[in-house]
Design an enzyme around this catalytic site. Sequence first.
Site, PDB file in Angstrom:
ATOM      1  N   GLU A  20     -11.035   6.046   1.110  1.00 52.10           N
ATOM      2  CA  GLU A  20      -9.498   5.325   0.844  1.00 52.10           C
ATOM      3  C   GLU A  20      -9.061   5.996  -0.599  1.00 52.10           C
ATOM      4  O   GLU A  20      -7.955   5.975  -0.651  1.00 52.10           O
ATOM      5  CB  GLU A  20      -9.771   4.133   0.685  1.00 52.10           C
ATOM      6  CG  GLU A  20      -8.660   3.147   0.257  1.00 52.10           C
ATOM      7  CD  GLU A  20      -7.371   2.997   1.364  1.00 52.10           C
ATOM      8  OE1 GLU A  20      -7.833   3.519   2.403  1.00 52.10           O
ATOM      9  OE2 GLU A  20      -6.525   2.542   1.133  1.00 52.10           O
ATOM     10  N   HIS A  76       1.936   7.017   2.231  1.00 51.32           N
ATOM     11  CA  HIS A  76       0.806   7.960   2.253  1.00 51.32           C
ATOM     12  C   HIS A  76       0.282   8.289   3.720  1.00 51.32           C
ATOM     13  O   HIS A  76       1.139   7.852   4.493  1.00 51.32           O
ATOM     14  CB  HIS A  76      -0.309   7.233   1.381  1.00 51.32           C
ATOM     15  CG  HIS A  76      -1.006   6.472   2.563  1.00 51.32           C
ATOM     16  ND1 HIS A  76      -0.580   4.880   2.789  1.00 51.32           N
ATOM     17  CD2 HIS A  76      -2.268   6.264   3.282  1.00 51.32           C
ATOM     18  CE1 HIS A  76      -1.368   4.207   3.463  1.00 51.32           C
ATOM     19  NE2 HIS A  76      -2.625   5.151   3.777  1.00 51.32           N
ATOM     20  N   ARG A  89       0.831  -0.963   0.022  1.00 51.15           N
ATOM     21  CA  ARG A  89       0.087   0.212  -0.122  1.00 51.15           C
ATOM     22  C   ARG A  89       1.035   1.017  -0.007  1.00 51.15           C
ATOM     23  O   ARG A  89       1.753   1.415   1.019  1.00 51.15           O
ATOM     24  CB  ARG A  89      -0.833  -0.085   1.098  1.00 51.15           C
ATOM     25  CG  ARG A  89      -1.623   1.202   1.432  1.00 51.15           C
ATOM     26  CD  ARG A  89      -2.711   1.602   0.325  1.00 51.15           C
ATOM     27  NE  ARG A  89      -3.591   2.701   0.489  1.00 51.15           N
ATOM     28  CZ  ARG A  89      -3.362   3.859   0.117  1.00 51.15           C
ATOM     29  NH1 ARG A  89      -2.331   4.178  -0.309  1.00 51.15           N
ATOM     30  NH2 ARG A  89      -4.153   4.867   0.657  1.00 51.15           N
ATOM     31  N   HIS A 128      -3.247  10.467   5.708  1.00 53.41           N
ATOM     32  CA  HIS A 128      -4.488  11.045   5.689  1.00 53.41           C
ATOM     33  C   HIS A 128      -4.961  11.828   6.783  1.00 53.41           C
ATOM     34  O   HIS A 128      -4.192  11.594   7.729  1.00 53.41           O
ATOM     35  CB  HIS A 128      -5.453   9.718   5.572  1.00 53.41           C
ATOM     36  CG  HIS A 128      -5.073   8.646   6.009  1.00 53.41           C
ATOM     37  ND1 HIS A 128      -4.781   8.301   7.363  1.00 53.41           N
ATOM     38  CD2 HIS A 128      -4.484   7.349   5.352  1.00 53.41           C
ATOM     39  CE1 HIS A 128      -4.357   6.951   7.543  1.00 53.41           C
ATOM     40  NE2 HIS A 128      -4.420   6.179   6.240  1.00 53.41           N
ATOM     41  N   GLU A 184      -5.946   6.152  11.775  1.00 59.58           N
ATOM     42  CA  GLU A 184      -6.119   4.537  11.237  1.00 59.58           C
ATOM     43  C   GLU A 184      -5.693   3.579  12.114  1.00 59.58           C
ATOM     44  O   GLU A 184      -4.880   3.375  12.773  1.00 59.58           O
ATOM     45  CB  GLU A 184      -5.161   4.329   9.929  1.00 59.58           C
ATOM     46  CG  GLU A 184      -5.038   2.922   9.354  1.00 59.58           C
ATOM     47  CD  GLU A 184      -4.270   2.900   8.130  1.00 59.58           C
ATOM     48  OE1 GLU A 184      -4.186   3.637   7.466  1.00 59.58           O
ATOM     49  OE2 GLU A 184      -3.323   1.911   8.264  1.00 59.58           O
ATOM     50  N   HIS A 215       3.240   6.617   6.288  1.00 59.77           N
ATOM     51  CA  HIS A 215       3.281   5.207   6.485  1.00 59.77           C
ATOM     52  C   HIS A 215       3.363   4.275   5.140  1.00 59.77           C
ATOM     53  O   HIS A 215       2.542   4.919   4.299  1.00 59.77           O
ATOM     54  CB  HIS A 215       2.440   4.664   7.835  1.00 59.77           C
ATOM     55  CG  HIS A 215       0.938   4.974   7.516  1.00 59.77           C
ATOM     56  ND1 HIS A 215       0.244   6.042   7.730  1.00 59.77           N
ATOM     57  CD2 HIS A 215      -0.129   3.935   6.846  1.00 59.77           C
ATOM     58  CE1 HIS A 215      -0.859   5.889   7.487  1.00 59.77           C
ATOM     59  NE2 HIS A 215      -1.019   5.046   6.916  1.00 59.77           N
TER      60      HIS A 215
END
Length: 464
Positions: free
Chosen positions: A238, A171, A168, A173, A177, A216
């Site tokens: 997402e 990134h 993944r 946000h 999370e 992360h």
Amino acid sequence: MKLEALSQALCLLPVFLPLASGAPTRRDGNSPMRGTASLAGYSPSENIATGLKPDIKYSLLPGQKENADIGTYLDFENVENPQPIRGSKGGDDPGPRNYYYDRINSDKLAPPGTDHGQTINAQWPLGLSRNRLGIDNAGWARQENTVVMPDATEMAGVDMRLEPAAYRELHWHLAAEWALVLNGSCRIQAVNEHGETFIDDVQAGDVWFFPAGIPHSIQALDDGVEFLLVFDQGDFDEDNTFLATEVFLHTPKSVLAKNLGTSISAFDKIPDDELFIFKGTPAPEDIEKQNVTTSAGIIPRTESYSYHFSEQPAHEVAGGSVKIIDPQTFPIASNFSAAVVTVHPGGMREIHWHTTSDEWTFFIRGQGRATLFTAPDDATTFDYRSGDIAYFPQSSSHYVENTGDEDLVFVEVLQAPQFTDVALGQWIASTPRQIVADTLNLSESTLSQLKTEKQYVVAGTTSD
Ligand SMILES: *[C@@H]1O[C@H](CO)[C@@H](O)[C@H](O)[C@H]1NC(C)=O
Ligand SMILES: *[C@@H]1O[C@H](CO)[C@@H](O)[C@H](O)[C@H]1NC(C)=O
Ligand SMILES: *[C@@H]1O[C@H](CO)[C@@H](O)[C@H](O)[C@H]1NC(C)=O
Ligand SMILES: *[C@@H]1O[C@H](CO)[C@@H](O)[C@H](O)[C@H]1NC(C)=O
């Protein structure tokens, strides 16, 4: 069963035929798309076909013959023609209908008599979320948020798969999370605002947490990984995160070069689009090789972003087991409190509610049902399966009953500094008997059976 549905549909055809024959026909035999204005209202010439009540063949489960308020779970999975009938309530259903949905949602087709009014929709099957497929068969992700569950405002979730060595993308946000690994294992890493570094490997049953804004990445190890992400914003998307590729693509190259002390041409080969989920170089088995240590040091253990929850043994109770993780043992996730609950067949997570937080639940294994009760008098019973999400607003009572013949496993997630609930049984048993008797008209012998200890999961027998 498909044949049966078809024959039932055919039974109904004669009812529609007179309507069709009333429309004027053209010489080529094809009818215009609209009928004539004369079809409106009473028509002495139309012969309404009656006496054609289709012969609907069905049988009722024992629970459908009981008083509807008893509300036993109805297992329609192998019932050929399930009917919306409970006790003296309901009636048969000639169709149209979706037999697939009706068989797995018996509490919707034939609700307990105690259901009433309209609550929020407290269910979202991830099987109805469009999957976002990663490139090069690297994995996929599907999400639940307020677009599909408008009342689930405090939390949103994502189920993500990364094939071996897939990432993944790096990134960050706006939301925090919280994650529970469902299958396989992965390496997670992050750098915080002090420049302190973090890296760890986690496996099925482990938990991680990344605070809002902390960049992360996640890379699957040899066996690939599937994990559940829970965000502290119901409208989290997402597809709307800050990606490493995008920040490089949307900053002038001269600025990148000046900032990072490189040449401009250093950025000639950066990807020309986001990567999101993609295959990478397999992570070295020895995690030390990726342990970046700087003068800022590493993130201290007390603020660790991972918790090896898989190594915490479950606390056994009468009908199953419970494992709690909250800021008392995992302080960095300061507003995430969760319980992984196992309910044996016939058992039930007891009737309870949470005082300060909504509950976001993901079903990991098995099947169960829950009734959401909200003030003043609304109640809806939902049937859940693994891969479904449930949402119970703050202070609204609910239970989760195992409706299958294998263990039911789910995770309850709260936005709270501690995992707590009010249990209906404990409350009633710990209230002066006279008050309870005066209010609920329960007999002395019933009152003497109540238990003052919290049960979490009660044992029971399966209904069949
Ligand atoms: C993945 O995890 C789920 C939940 O524990 C389990 O039911 C399933 O069998 C696992 N899948 C594999 C391939 O191990
Ligand atoms: C990374 O290095 C630091 C400093 O030597 C050490 O304390 C830490 O345990 C290492 N982490 C891992 C995952 O090996
Ligand atoms: C925890 O979450 C609840 C519900 O979203 C929110 O009202 C509260 O402010 C949060 N507390 C902290 C310390 O972030
Ligand atoms: C309480 O229950 C008894 C039967 O056990 C009944 O006779 C009585 O009417 C009930 N009282 C109320 C207030 O409903």
